[in-house]
Design a protein around this motif. Structure first.
Motif, PDB file in Angstrom:
ATOM      1  N   LEU A 113       0.818  -1.213   0.000  1.00 39.92           N
ATOM      2  CA  LEU A 113       0.000   0.000   0.000  1.00 39.92           C
ATOM      3  C   LEU A 113       0.850   1.261   0.000  1.00 39.92           C
ATOM      4  O   LEU A 113       0.486   2.263  -0.630  1.00 39.92           O
ATOM      5  CB  LEU A 113      -0.960  -0.007   1.193  1.00 39.92           C
ATOM      6  N   GLU A 114       1.976   1.218   0.684  1.00 42.97           N
ATOM      7  CA  GLU A 114       2.877   2.374   0.687  1.00 42.97           C
ATOM      8  C   GLU A 114       3.377   2.644  -0.735  1.00 42.97           C
ATOM      9  O   GLU A 114       3.377   3.779  -1.207  1.00 42.97           O
ATOM     10  CB  GLU A 114       4.039   2.120   1.639  1.00 42.97           C
ATOM     11  N   GLN A 115       3.787   1.593  -1.415  1.00 44.22           N
ATOM     12  CA  GLN A 115       4.258   1.706  -2.799  1.00 44.22           C
ATOM     13  C   GLN A 115       3.123   2.193  -3.708  1.00 44.22           C
ATOM     14  O   GLN A 115       3.327   3.080  -4.546  1.00 44.22           O
ATOM     15  CB  GLN A 115       4.762   0.336  -3.250  1.00 44.22           C
ATOM     16  N   ALA A 116       1.935   1.637  -3.550  1.00 37.12           N
ATOM     17  CA  ALA A 116       0.800   2.005  -4.406  1.00 37.12           C
ATOM     18  C   ALA A 116       0.394   3.460  -4.183  1.00 37.12           C
ATOM     19  O   ALA A 116       0.042   4.162  -5.139  1.00 37.12           O
ATOM     20  CB  ALA A 116      -0.378   1.067  -4.135  1.00 37.12           C
ATOM     21  N   ALA A 117       0.415   3.921  -2.940  1.00 37.50           N
ATOM     22  CA  ALA A 117       0.069   5.324  -2.653  1.00 37.50           C
ATOM     23  C   ALA A 117       1.072   6.254  -3.330  1.00 37.50           C
ATOM     24  O   ALA A 117       0.682   7.271  -3.920  1.00 37.50           O
ATOM     25  CB  ALA A 117       0.031   5.560  -1.149  1.00 37.50           C
ATOM     26  N   ARG A 118       2.356   5.918  -3.265  1.00 38.29           N
ATOM     27  CA  ARG A 118       3.388   6.737  -3.917  1.00 38.29           C
ATOM     28  C   ARG A 118       3.176   6.784  -5.431  1.00 38.29           C
ATOM     29  O   ARG A 118       3.269   7.836  -6.055  1.00 38.29           O
ATOM     30  CB  ARG A 118       4.774   6.179  -3.625  1.00 38.29           C
ATOM     31  N   GLU A 119       2.898   5.607  -6.007  1.00 33.47           N
ATOM     32  CA  GLU A 119       2.706   5.548  -7.452  1.00 33.47           C
ATOM     33  C   GLU A 119       1.450   6.276  -7.894  1.00 33.47           C
ATOM     34  O   GLU A 119       1.351   6.690  -9.045  1.00 33.47           O
ATOM     35  CB  GLU A 119       2.703   4.101  -7.931  1.00 33.47           C
ATOM     36  N   ALA A 120       0.505   6.459  -6.975  1.00 37.65           N
ATOM     37  CA  ALA A 120      -0.707   7.228  -7.283  1.00 37.65           C
ATOM     38  C   ALA A 120      -0.459   8.728  -7.111  1.00 37.65           C
ATOM     39  O   ALA A 120      -1.369   9.534  -7.286  1.00 37.65           O
ATOM     40  CB  ALA A 120      -1.855   6.774  -6.386  1.00 37.65           C
ATOM     41  N   GLY A 121       0.787   9.084  -6.746  1.00 43.25           N
ATOM     42  CA  GLY A 121       1.138  10.488  -6.630  1.00 43.25           C
ATOM     43  C   GLY A 121       0.915  11.093  -5.257  1.00 43.25           C
ATOM     44  O   GLY A 121       0.893  12.315  -5.114  1.00 43.25           O
ATOM     45  N   HIS A 122       0.759  10.248  -4.257  1.00 48.01           N
ATOM     46  CA  HIS A 122       0.505  10.731  -2.898  1.00 48.01           C
ATOM     47  C   HIS A 122       1.669  10.422  -1.978  1.00 48.01           C
ATOM     48  O   HIS A 122       2.431   9.487  -2.216  1.00 48.01           O
ATOM     49  CB  HIS A 122      -0.760  10.083  -2.330  1.00 48.01           C
ATOM     50  N   ARG A 123       1.744  11.197  -0.936  1.00 40.62           N
ATOM     51  CA  ARG A 123       2.702  10.901   0.131  1.00 40.62           C
ATOM     52  C   ARG A 123       1.990   9.945   1.079  1.00 40.62           C
ATOM     53  O   ARG A 123       0.969  10.302   1.674  1.00 40.62           O
ATOM     54  CB  ARG A 123       3.087  12.182   0.855  1.00 40.62           C
ATOM     55  N   PRO A 124       2.500   8.725   1.230  1.00 35.63           N
ATOM     56  CA  PRO A 124       1.812   7.739   2.081  1.00 35.63           C
ATOM     57  C   PRO A 124       1.714   8.213   3.534  1.00 35.63           C
ATOM     58  O   PRO A 124       2.573   8.944   4.021  1.00 35.63           O
ATOM     59  CB  PRO A 124       2.692   6.494   1.998  1.00 35.63           C
ATOM     60  N   THR A 125       0.664   7.778   4.177  1.00 35.89           N
ATOM     61  CA  THR A 125       0.529   7.999   5.608  1.00 35.89           C
ATOM     62  C   THR A 125       1.672   7.266   6.287  1.00 35.89           C
ATOM     63  O   THR A 125       1.947   6.107   5.977  1.00 35.89           O
ATOM     64  CB  THR A 125      -0.824   7.450   6.109  1.00 35.89           C
ATOM     65  N   ALA A 126       2.329   7.945   7.210  1.00 36.29           N
ATOM     66  CA  ALA A 126       3.461   7.336   7.919  1.00 36.29           C
ATOM     67  C   ALA A 126       2.960   6.274   8.885  1.00 36.29           C
ATOM     68  O   ALA A 126       1.878   6.405   9.468  1.00 36.29           O
ATOM     69  CB  ALA A 126       4.227   8.414   8.681  1.00 36.29           C
ATOM     70  N   TYR A 127       3.739   5.238   9.039  1.00 30.68           N
ATOM     71  CA  TYR A 127       3.415   4.177   9.987  1.00 30.68           C
ATOM     72  C   TYR A 127       4.098   4.481  11.311  1.00 30.68           C
ATOM     73  O   TYR A 127       5.293   4.742  11.345  1.00 30.68           O
ATOM     74  CB  TYR A 127       3.846   2.816   9.443  1.00 30.68           C
ATOM     75  N   THR A 128       3.328   4.453  12.376  1.00 35.93           N
ATOM     76  CA  THR A 128       3.864   4.765  13.695  1.00 35.93           C
ATOM     77  C   THR A 128       4.306   3.523  14.452  1.00 35.93           C
ATOM     78  O   THR A 128       5.105   3.626  15.376  1.00 35.93           O
ATOM     79  CB  THR A 128       2.827   5.532  14.535  1.00 35.93           C
TER      80      THR A 128
END
Length: 103
Positions: A61-76
């Motif tokens: 999901l982190e990779q997919a969010a980036r490829e969609a042009g978004h900054r992924p939500t950080a994991y805490t």
């Protein structure tokens, strides 16, 4: 490595946020990861899920969010430091490469 209820809830929220940012449907994510719908739901809920599934979903999901042009939500909780600890407990799997679904 065991997560408490608050950590599971926070991680679930972060996974769901990145799913939304990715633009993928749950069905598309499940297909890419070769998860059944119940297996994906368990990983998204971080409840009775295989920890290896949760890590793989996180990375995908982190990779997919980036490829969609978004900054992924950080994991805490599922941080890179946590990954080092998880590797001592589990045999983590690489996430499959994400490719935008054709429309």
């Amino acid at each position: 490595m065991t997560l408490d209820a608050a950590e599971r809830r926070r991680t679930s929220d972060e996974l769901r946020s990145n799913l939304a940012l990715s633009g993928l449907t749950p069905q598309q994510a499940a297909a890419a990861l070769r998860f059944t719908a119940p297996r994906l739901r368990a990983a998204l809920d971080v409840d009775a899920a295989d920890p290896v599934d949760v890590w793989q979903l996180r990375d995908y999901l982190e990779q997919a969010a980036r490829e969609a042009g978004h900054r992924p939500t950080a994991y805490t909780v599922l941080t890179e430091r946590s990954r080092l600890l998880a590797r001592a407990w589990f045999r983590l799997r690489e996430a499959p490469p994400h490719t935008r679904p054709s429309r």
